[in-house]
Design an enzyme around this catalytic site. Structure first.
Site, PDB file in Angstrom:
ATOM      1  N   GLY A   1       3.091   8.182   8.884  1.00  0.00           N
ATOM      2  CA  GLY A   1       4.448   8.496   8.429  1.00  0.00           C
ATOM      3  C   GLY A   1       5.283   7.254   8.215  1.00  0.00           C
ATOM      4  O   GLY A   1       4.746   6.146   8.082  1.00  0.00           O
TER       5      GLY A   1
ATOM      6  N   HIS B   1       2.376   3.182   0.902  1.00  0.00           N
ATOM      7  CA  HIS B   1       1.743   4.500   1.021  1.00  0.00           C
ATOM      8  C   HIS B   1       1.775   5.225  -0.327  1.00  0.00           C
ATOM      9  O   HIS B   1       0.811   5.912  -0.692  1.00  0.00           O
ATOM     10  CB  HIS B   1       2.480   5.368   2.048  1.00  0.00           C
ATOM     11  CG  HIS B   1       2.424   4.840   3.451  1.00  0.00           C
ATOM     12  ND1 HIS B   1       3.515   4.289   4.075  1.00  0.00           N
ATOM     13  CD2 HIS B   1       1.403   4.796   4.346  1.00  0.00           C
ATOM     14  CE1 HIS B   1       3.184   3.920   5.300  1.00  0.00           C
ATOM     15  NE2 HIS B   1       1.905   4.209   5.498  1.00  0.00           N
TER      16      HIS B   1
ATOM     17  N   HIS C   1       6.344   4.346   2.765  1.00  0.00           N
ATOM     18  CA  HIS C   1       7.030   3.383   1.894  1.00  0.00           C
ATOM     19  C   HIS C   1       6.188   3.210   0.631  1.00  0.00           C
ATOM     20  O   HIS C   1       5.193   3.934   0.433  1.00  0.00           O
ATOM     21  CB  HIS C   1       7.219   2.062   2.641  1.00  0.00           C
ATOM     22  CG  HIS C   1       5.967   1.558   3.306  1.00  0.00           C
ATOM     23  ND1 HIS C   1       4.865   1.152   2.604  1.00  0.00           N
ATOM     24  CD2 HIS C   1       5.636   1.434   4.617  1.00  0.00           C
ATOM     25  CE1 HIS C   1       3.926   0.771   3.449  1.00  0.00           C
ATOM     26  NE2 HIS C   1       4.353   0.943   4.680  1.00  0.00           N
TER      27      HIS C   1
END
Ligand code: PAF
Length: 286
Positions: A29, A35, A32
């Site tokens: 998680g 990812h 940004h």
């Protein structure tokens, strides 16, 4: 896009998608642009993309670091949807570890250096959770960022040695305009720390340029690169020139090498932010 919390539910939904390729992007998680690049690549190359969002306690050797890790599920899910993911898998700790874990994945040799030295048990936690997630999702392809080059090398080795039927794809590091590698930890940097953070990449680039100029002695290159990192707000944990498969430091540069760095930014041990980065360099033939 669906957000799924349980393994059972995920398996049910995936069974309808299995006649086409499934891509998988495991994350913790705080997503940004790095990812987003992984998700984008998976969406382009496979029929359905699953993104997992799970802050894995077993890979943190510092409980305070685990507690402080940013948790931003709503904005993460929105990013996944905007980049075309089909499913977000966001299990609880109890869902992934319903009972104390007794079976683990230990990858030898490649884990002995760099992060493995500074974060004992970290790669055992990573390899074990990634293996569990691979068993749950059973993807055709899985996407990992090259910023975590040693993690990528560990996963490649695990998949090869344990005959896991998944293709591992490494995706190049995404950087801020000033060179700082995208990381979920960057949001914890104070403005003063953020201002000096690009020095890490500058040191890597300086080392890479010396190799390109034909210097073959790692020690002199490291010394020169470290001379850029004397700001009192930076504490270098390692700056190493390694072989890209086993991540062990080399004594002489005569092929492709990975230059890897880890440093703490901030003056207090407890308040510091630990950043890592690396570049792959191929030495020109003499
Ligand atoms: O790179 C990460 O975010 C994590 O190490 C991973 C691969 C999702 C395992 O928890």
């Amino acid at each position: 896009m669906q957000i799924v919390r349980s393994t059972r539910d995920l398996r049910q939904r995936l069974s309808a998608l299995r006649n086409h390729s499934i891509g998988f992007v495991p994350t913790m998680g705080a997503l940004h642009a790095g990812h987003a690049r992984l998700i984008e690549t998976s969406v382009r190359e496979t029929a359905s993309t699953v993104v997992s969002i799970f802050v894995n306690p077993s890979q943190f050797n510092d409980p305070a670091d685990f507690a402080k890790y940013p948790r931003t599920l709503d904005t993460d899910a929105a990013l996944c949807e905007s980049f075309g993911a089909s499913i977000v898998f966001a299990p609880s700790v109890e869902e992934i570890y319903p009972q104390p874990q007794q079976a683990f994945v230990d990858v030898a040799r490649v884990t002995e250096h760099l992060e493995g030295k500074f974060r004992p048990g970290h790669f055992r936690g990573v390899a074990t959770v990634v293996m569990k997630l691979f068993q749950i999702v059973q993807p055709d392809r899985a996407y990992f960022g090259e910023k975590d080059a040693q993690q990528l090398a560990v996963i490649r080795r695990m998949v090869e040695d344990l005959n896991v039927p998944v293709e591992i794809i490494g995706v190049p590091t995404v950087r801020e305009p000033d060179g700082l590698a995208m990381s979920s930890r960057n949001q914890r940097l104070t403005p003063a720390e953020r201002a000096i953070a690009p020095l890490l990449y500058q040191a890597l680039q300086l080392a890479a340029s010396r190799i390109a100029q034909g210097i073959r002695d790692p020690e002199s290159i490291k010394q020169e690169a470290e001379s850029l990192l004397t700001d009192p707000g930076i504490r270098v944990e390692y700056l190493e020139i390694c072989d890209p498969d086993f991540m062990a430091s080399v004594n002489h540069i005569d092929g492709p090498v990975r230059i890897a760095i880890a440093a703490r930014l901030g003056s207090h041990e407890s308040g510091s932010v630990r950043l890592i980065d690396n570049v792959l360099v191929t030495a020109p033939r003499p």
